[in-house]
Write a protein that holds these residues in place. Sequence first.
Motif, PDB file in Angstrom:
ATOM      1  N   THR A 138     -12.093   4.872  44.766  1.00 14.44           N
ATOM      2  CA  THR A 138     -10.765   4.885  45.311  1.00 14.44           C
ATOM      3  C   THR A 138     -10.510   3.865  46.449  1.00 14.44           C
ATOM      4  OG1 THR A 138     -10.466   7.452  44.851  1.00 14.44           O
ATOM      5  CG2 THR A 138      -9.038   6.607  46.337  1.00 14.44           C
ATOM      6  N   VAL A 139      -9.634   3.365  46.373  1.00 16.65           N
ATOM      7  CA  VAL A 139      -9.204   2.260  47.336  1.00 16.65           C
ATOM      8  C   VAL A 139      -8.183   2.675  48.288  1.00 16.65           C
ATOM      9  CG1 VAL A 139     -10.075   0.345  45.864  1.00 16.65           C
ATOM     10  CG2 VAL A 139      -7.456   1.039  46.161  1.00 16.65           C
ATOM     11  N   THR A 140      -8.140   2.259  49.719  1.00 19.19           N
ATOM     12  CA  THR A 140      -7.176   2.426  50.652  1.00 19.19           C
ATOM     13  C   THR A 140      -6.302   1.342  50.834  1.00 19.19           C
ATOM     14  OG1 THR A 140      -8.538   2.084  52.502  1.00 19.19           O
ATOM     15  CG2 THR A 140      -8.654   4.320  51.480  1.00 19.19           C
ATOM     16  N   PRO A 141      -5.127   1.485  51.399  1.00 13.98           N
ATOM     17  CA  PRO A 141      -4.389   0.193  51.964  1.00 13.98           C
ATOM     18  C   PRO A 141      -5.191  -0.608  53.015  1.00 13.98           C
ATOM     19  CG  PRO A 141      -3.218   2.464  52.172  1.00 13.98           C
ATOM     20  CD  PRO A 141      -4.347   3.041  51.832  1.00 13.98           C
ATOM     21  N   ALA A 142      -6.337   0.054  53.624  1.00 13.00           N
ATOM     22  CA  ALA A 142      -7.060  -0.735  54.550  1.00 13.00           C
ATOM     23  C   ALA A 142      -7.886  -1.642  53.566  1.00 13.00           C
ATOM     24  CB  ALA A 142      -7.940   0.128  55.459  1.00 13.00           C
ATOM     25  N   ASP A 143      -8.212  -1.242  52.381  1.00 14.59           N
ATOM     26  CA  ASP A 143      -9.421  -2.067  51.755  1.00 14.59           C
ATOM     27  C   ASP A 143      -8.508  -3.303  51.199  1.00 14.59           C
ATOM     28  OD1 ASP A 143     -11.678  -0.157  51.915  1.00 14.59           O
ATOM     29  OD2 ASP A 143     -10.775   0.919  50.235  1.00 14.59           O
ATOM     30  N   LEU A 144      -7.247  -3.074  51.064  1.00 15.74           N
ATOM     31  CA  LEU A 144      -6.305  -4.216  50.224  1.00 15.74           C
ATOM     32  C   LEU A 144      -5.736  -5.032  51.465  1.00 15.74           C
ATOM     33  CD1 LEU A 144      -4.063  -1.808  47.854  1.00 15.74           C
ATOM     34  CD2 LEU A 144      -6.123  -3.269  47.618  1.00 15.74           C
ATOM     35  N   ALA A 145      -6.026  -4.683  52.529  1.00 15.24           N
ATOM     36  CA  ALA A 145      -5.295  -5.440  53.814  1.00 15.24           C
ATOM     37  C   ALA A 145      -5.755  -6.868  53.684  1.00 15.24           C
ATOM     38  CB  ALA A 145      -5.865  -4.900  55.132  1.00 15.24           C
ATOM     39  N   GLY A 146      -6.886  -7.318  53.326  1.00 17.02           N
ATOM     40  CA  GLY A 146      -7.399  -8.745  53.337  1.00 17.02           C
ATOM     41  C   GLY A 146      -7.362  -9.284  51.799  1.00 17.02           C
ATOM     42  N   GLU A 147      -6.869  -8.602  50.942  1.00 14.86           N
ATOM     43  CA  GLU A 147      -6.813  -9.221  49.527  1.00 14.86           C
ATOM     44  C   GLU A 147      -5.565  -9.766  49.307  1.00 14.86           C
ATOM     45  OE1 GLU A 147      -9.015  -9.059  47.478  1.00 14.86           O
ATOM     46  OE2 GLU A 147     -10.578  -7.714  48.695  1.00 14.86           O
ATOM     47  N   ARG A 148      -5.355 -10.811  48.247  1.00 17.53           N
ATOM     48  CA  ARG A 148      -4.210 -11.297  47.837  1.00 17.53           C
ATOM     49  C   ARG A 148      -3.412 -10.663  46.702  1.00 17.53           C
ATOM     50  NH1 ARG A 148      -4.858 -17.033  44.758  1.00 17.53           N
ATOM     51  NH2 ARG A 148      -6.401 -15.741  43.665  1.00 17.53           N
ATOM     52  N   LEU A 149      -2.294 -10.105  47.453  1.00 17.44           N
ATOM     53  CA  LEU A 149      -1.678  -9.130  46.366  1.00 17.44           C
ATOM     54  C   LEU A 149      -0.793  -9.888  45.486  1.00 17.44           C
ATOM     55  CD1 LEU A 149      -0.611  -6.367  48.685  1.00 17.44           C
ATOM     56  CD2 LEU A 149      -2.331  -6.512  47.181  1.00 17.44           C
ATOM     57  N   GLN A 150      -0.867  -9.890  44.245  1.00 18.18           N
ATOM     58  CA  GLN A 150       0.083 -10.346  43.072  1.00 18.18           C
ATOM     59  C   GLN A 150       1.403  -9.786  43.146  1.00 18.18           C
ATOM     60  OE1 GLN A 150      -0.496 -13.153  42.038  1.00 18.18           O
ATOM     61  NE2 GLN A 150      -2.745 -13.614  41.992  1.00 18.18           N
ATOM     62  N   ASP A 151       2.400 -10.302  42.982  1.00 14.94           N
ATOM     63  CA  ASP A 151       3.633  -9.779  43.298  1.00 14.94           C
ATOM     64  C   ASP A 151       4.192  -8.751  41.872  1.00 14.94           C
ATOM     65  OD1 ASP A 151       6.188  -8.929  43.548  1.00 14.94           O
ATOM     66  OD2 ASP A 151       7.199 -10.758  43.176  1.00 14.94           O
ATOM     67  N   SER A 152       4.016  -7.287  41.905  1.00 15.43           N
ATOM     68  CA  SER A 152       4.167  -6.650  40.926  1.00 15.43           C
ATOM     69  C   SER A 152       5.483  -5.661  40.823  1.00 15.43           C
ATOM     70  CB  SER A 152       2.857  -5.881  40.634  1.00 15.43           C
ATOM     71  OG  SER A 152       2.548  -5.054  41.789  1.00 15.43           O
ATOM     72  N   THR A 153       6.382  -6.099  41.772  1.00 14.94           N
ATOM     73  CA  THR A 153       7.744  -5.246  41.902  1.00 14.94           C
ATOM     74  C   THR A 153       8.485  -5.408  40.521  1.00 14.94           C
ATOM     75  OG1 THR A 153       8.795  -7.389  42.668  1.00 14.94           O
ATOM     76  CG2 THR A 153       7.822  -5.984  44.390  1.00 14.94           C
ATOM     77  N   ASP A 154       8.633  -6.092  39.745  1.00 14.79           N
ATOM     78  CA  ASP A 154       9.170  -6.214  38.600  1.00 14.79           C
ATOM     79  C   ASP A 154       8.257  -5.811  37.449  1.00 14.79           C
ATOM     80  OD1 ASP A 154      10.836  -6.371  36.280  1.00 14.79           O
ATOM     81  OD2 ASP A 154      11.389  -8.532  36.554  1.00 14.79           O
ATOM     82  N   LEU A 155       8.311  -4.334  37.415  1.00 14.11           N
ATOM     83  CA  LEU A 155       7.269  -3.825  36.088  1.00 14.11           C
ATOM     84  C   LEU A 155       7.740  -4.352  34.846  1.00 14.11           C
ATOM     85  CD1 LEU A 155       7.098  -0.317  37.556  1.00 14.11           C
ATOM     86  CD2 LEU A 155       5.459  -2.016  37.939  1.00 14.11           C
TER      87      LEU A 155
END
Length: 324
Positions: A185-202
């Motif tokens: 399981t990951v947490t928001p803290a784990d994602l803090a330094g990651e490059r997030l790909q825009d997935s708002t449009d499902l």
Amino acid sequence: MSDFDVTAADTIDLARLRRFVAVAEELHFARAAKGLRISRQALSATVIELEQELGTRVFVPGASPTQLTEDGAALLVHARALISAHEQAERERIPEAPASLRVGFVPGVTVTKWARVWDERLPDHPLEVVGIAQAEQVAALRDGRVDLCFVRLPIERDGMHTIALWQETPVAVVQKDDALSLLETVTPADLAGERLQDSTDLDLAAETLALVAAVGGVSVVPQSIARLHHRRDLVYRPIADTPFTEIALAWPTGTHSELVEEFVGIVRGRSANSSRGTAVAEPARRATGTPARKQRSRTGQARKPAAKQQSGQGRGRKNVRRGR
């Protein structure tokens, strides 16, 4: 004045009358034959047979252009009426198609179990299941493309009935060799330094996940979307402490349809034998015929000790697992 009785045409088959009407309306044998998709010779032969059977001329012999006789004009009016009456009778004889229901669903939703129950309970009413882009979920309801729709909240609820059904677990989708793939399981803290790909449009989730597979990074989507677009080169891990998305059934207010009510009942888990909207009163217990329980005398009886409270009682129930 002709003594022609136009009702003599009542015994002539409609196919020949239709051919006569075609010529009488076109006043041109070649064009009428082309419209009927028969040869000009066959059409001329039909008219000759018709005139012989009726005992009168319906077209002026040798006239150019073609002209109806007085009897022919009367026959045209009567033939049209005969054909119209026959077509009306045919329409009345054809039973109306059974009422159907159109149910939409956004990506990630599976409606198989409800469709199966519908087919078992209402086999005479077709259920049409329609895939709807998430961006079109409300528009599809408002413009009547579907009667109900499984939507992903939030939506504009003005003029809409909604029933919340379940929550979706958010997941992080990463490449198989990404460090996040080692976590359960990951947490928001784990994602803090990651490059997030825009997935708002499902609706574009497949393209987004393909981008993750190609260049890395993280895409955060509902678990159902990750399953829908599963790839062998990607893995997804649930995200803790992150708001859930929610799936609901929606339909326009003011809809008064028994089929809509039936489907809503199926989704809510209503049994086939339960009444819709009317509570069934529990039968009253008969006042007579049931012997009253006799009160036992306490004299000479040893009072039973009170049962001990079991350890652990009163503890809270386990949290219900959320998501699908």
